[in-house]
Design a protein around this motif. Structure first.
Motif, mmCIF file in Angstrom:
data_model
loop_
_atom_site.group_PDB
_atom_site.id
_atom_site.type_symbol
_atom_site.label_atom_id
_atom_site.label_comp_id
_atom_site.label_asym_id
_atom_site.label_seq_id
_atom_site.Cartn_x
_atom_site.Cartn_y
_atom_site.Cartn_z
ATOM 1 N N ILE A 355 31.072 70.379 35.555
ATOM 2 C CA ILE A 355 30.279 69.153 35.650
ATOM 3 C C ILE A 355 30.439 68.308 34.397
ATOM 4 C CG2 ILE A 355 27.930 68.238 35.812
ATOM 5 C CD1 ILE A 355 27.219 70.745 37.453
ATOM 6 N N ILE A 356 30.296 68.947 33.227
ATOM 7 C CA ILE A 356 30.337 68.154 31.988
ATOM 8 C C ILE A 356 31.743 67.647 31.689
ATOM 9 C CG2 ILE A 356 28.328 69.356 31.066
ATOM 10 C CD1 ILE A 356 30.171 70.943 29.263
ATOM 11 N N ARG A 357 32.781 68.330 32.211
ATOM 12 C CA ARG A 357 34.142 67.814 32.039
ATOM 13 C C ARG A 357 34.355 66.560 32.867
ATOM 14 N NH1 ARG A 357 38.883 71.132 30.651
ATOM 15 N NH2 ARG A 357 38.215 72.695 29.146
ATOM 16 N N LYS A 358 33.866 66.566 34.105
ATOM 17 C CA LYS A 358 34.039 65.393 34.956
ATOM 18 C C LYS A 358 33.270 64.192 34.415
ATOM 19 C CE LYS A 358 35.179 67.562 39.373
ATOM 20 N NZ LYS A 358 34.780 67.738 40.799
ATOM 21 N N LEU A 359 32.093 64.449 33.844
ATOM 22 C CA LEU A 359 31.275 63.368 33.300
ATOM 23 C C LEU A 359 31.581 63.071 31.843
ATOM 24 C CD1 LEU A 359 27.836 64.301 34.910
ATOM 25 C CD2 LEU A 359 29.491 62.604 35.701
ATOM 26 N N GLY A 460 41.809 63.459 37.725
ATOM 27 C CA GLY A 460 42.599 64.220 36.767
ATOM 28 C C GLY A 460 41.787 64.909 35.691
ATOM 29 N N ALA A 461 40.454 64.841 35.737
ATOM 30 C CA ALA A 461 39.663 65.530 34.720
ATOM 31 C C ALA A 461 39.754 67.030 34.912
ATOM 32 C CB ALA A 461 38.207 65.078 34.806
ATOM 33 N N ARG A 462 40.044 67.751 33.815
ATOM 34 C CA ARG A 462 40.143 69.212 33.893
ATOM 35 C C ARG A 462 39.377 69.839 32.747
ATOM 36 N NH1 ARG A 462 46.645 69.559 34.900
ATOM 37 N NH2 ARG A 462 46.705 68.321 36.791
#
Length: 462
Positions: A355-359, A460-462
């Motif tokens: 979650i925190i990577r996507k945001l 592309g968020a990982r």
């Protein structure tokens, strides 16, 4: 394309942006007059409310840039553009609330704002409905003649065929420098006068795409073409302009040395960039501290290990430093401290971490590094020393990306998905070199605005 502050902007985007800004001004004025008419009051001169109208138009225009209203997909699809316009206007309302709080003199009445937003949506949508086909027509595209018929010429042809391309191929001229890779190329020996041939095809630009340039550049021909008013551009500069990156396959050191750019170290722009970093990083740390602490608690509750972790990265001039991040992976993500590329759907990422990577919440503690001066908000992403040593050995000019301060967001981050391989790193390097070469405060602002799009739609968020 038009070059603004060393960055290339397509003619269609600039034209549409100017039209949109005029519509926003008219919508703001229309909303104001409509409310005054309901109250049967005197509206007074327009000049008296010009600051209010400019605040309304500028805020919404920035919001539109940020959410991607001027991307290729938005220019090609009315449905896509409509969806982005709705998001832009919604975000614009929130931004205007902040503007009105900070500068009460610029405030619109709520009813004025409602009417202005409705008129703006109607006007912006109508323009795209009316001009949609015109913006993508060949009438607004540059006609390009390509000198060369080999692999490089084929790349120019492929760029012209891309959706949303701003150019059309007027023709190819084979210069007897290798096998032809494009169809319908005219041999140079069959053309009596090259400059007349260029003008006869209606070309506004000539691209020099020779496979072998040594003793093969037709200087006399190019001089005559240039004196007719037709723009002449070399292959590397053409690719830089059309793709927004420095092409490593066609690059040579002399082009980097003699081309303009690489002015990120200029004193005035550097001072302005640093002041911006200090003020904004301090504000972000203060405003997001509750979110950072709440996320840290959630991380500790989900998995064993510290909520924060430090990691060495390579920064300006190759000097290493430590960044601080919220932990998004398991504590045992890297056995023995061996650096491993992040992968799509990486099993090491925790549920909170995903979650925190996507945001991009995991990046917030890095603002401390910005405040200390080790990073900037905008710049190439700092890599780990293990990766840097490998990439410098494999990729030419990789160390040149360290000539500018690393950043939390950057030109590569808004144009390319998360890199997880050598080939990805190569393409990201091309974007980083473009940023280092064409740095300006204008480009920084553009990147910061478009980071909003990446956060809202985290491809592309990982």
């Amino acid at each position: 394309m038009i070059r603004l502050f060393k960055h290339y902007v397509p003619h269609t985007v600039l034209l549409l942006g100017v039209i949109d800004f005029a519509i926003l001004l008219l919508a703001g004025e229309g909303g104001w007059l409509l409310r005054i008419w309901q109250l049967a009051d005197d509206p007074g001169p327009t000049a008296s409310r010009l600051p209010n109208l400019l605040a309304f138009a500028v805020t919404l225009e920035l919001s539109m840039i940020g959410v991607g209203v001027y991307t290729v997909d938005a220019l090609r699809s009315l449905r896509y553009a409509g969806a982005r316009l709705l998001v832009a206007v919604s975000l614009g309302v929130l931004l205007l609330a902040l503007v009105f709080f900070l500068a009460p003199a610029l405030t619109f009445w709520r009813s004025n704002l409602l009417y202005a937003m409705a008129l703006a949506l109607a006007g912006l949508g109508s323009v795209r409905l009316l001009l949609g086909k015109v913006l993508g027509s060949e009438a607004l595209k540059r006609r390009v003649l390509v000198l060369g018929a080999g692999a490089r010429a084929a790349r120019v042809e492929a760029l012209a065929r891309r959706p949303g391309s701003g150019l059309v191929i007027a023709g190819f001229v084979a210069m007897n420098d290798g096998a032809n890779a494009v169809a319908n190329a005219v041999n140079r020996d069959d053309i009596a006068n090259l400059s007349s041939h260029v003008l006869g095809l209606g070309a506004s630009e000539v691209v020099l795409a020779l496979e072998e340039r040594r003793n093969a550049i037709p200087l006399a021909d190019l001089l005559r073409v240039k004196t007719t008013g037709v723009h002449v551009i070399d292959f590397s500069s053409f690719l830089e302009r059309e793709t927004g990156r420095v092409d490593l396959d066609s690059l040579n050191p002399s082009w980097l040395i003699f081309s303009d750019g690489f002015s990120a170290g200029h004193r005035l722009s550097g001072i302005g960039k640093r002041l911006f970093d200090i003020v904004v990083s301090a504000a972000i740390l203060i405003l997001t501290l509750p979110l950072i602490l709440a996320t840290a608690v959630a991380i500790r509750l989900e998995s064993k290990g510290p909520a924060f972790f430090r990691q060495r990265r390579v920064g300006l001039y190759g000097e290493s430093f430590e960044i601080l991040k919220l932990r998004s992976m398991r504590q045992d993500a890297e056995v023995g401290g061996v650096a491993v590329w992040a992968q799509e759907n990486d099993p090491r990422v925790t549920r909170i971490g995903a979650i925190i990577r996507k945001l991009r919440i995991d990046e917030l503690p890095q603002t401390w590094s910005v405040l200390k001066g080790q990073m900037s908000f905008v710049g190439p992403r700092p890599e780990r020393p293990q990766f840097v040593a490998d990439l410098e050995a494999r990729l030419p000019y990789y160390s040149e990306r360290h000539m500018v301060k690393p950043g939390i967001t950057g030109w590569a981050q808004i144009n390319f998905p998360y890199g997880a391989s050598i080939s990805d790193a190569r393409e990201k390097l091309e974007y980083d070199l473009y940023y280092a070469k064409n740095y300006s405060p204008f480009l920084d602002v553009l990147i910061l605005l478009q980071t909003v799009r990446v956060v809202l739609w985290p491809e592309g968020a990982r």
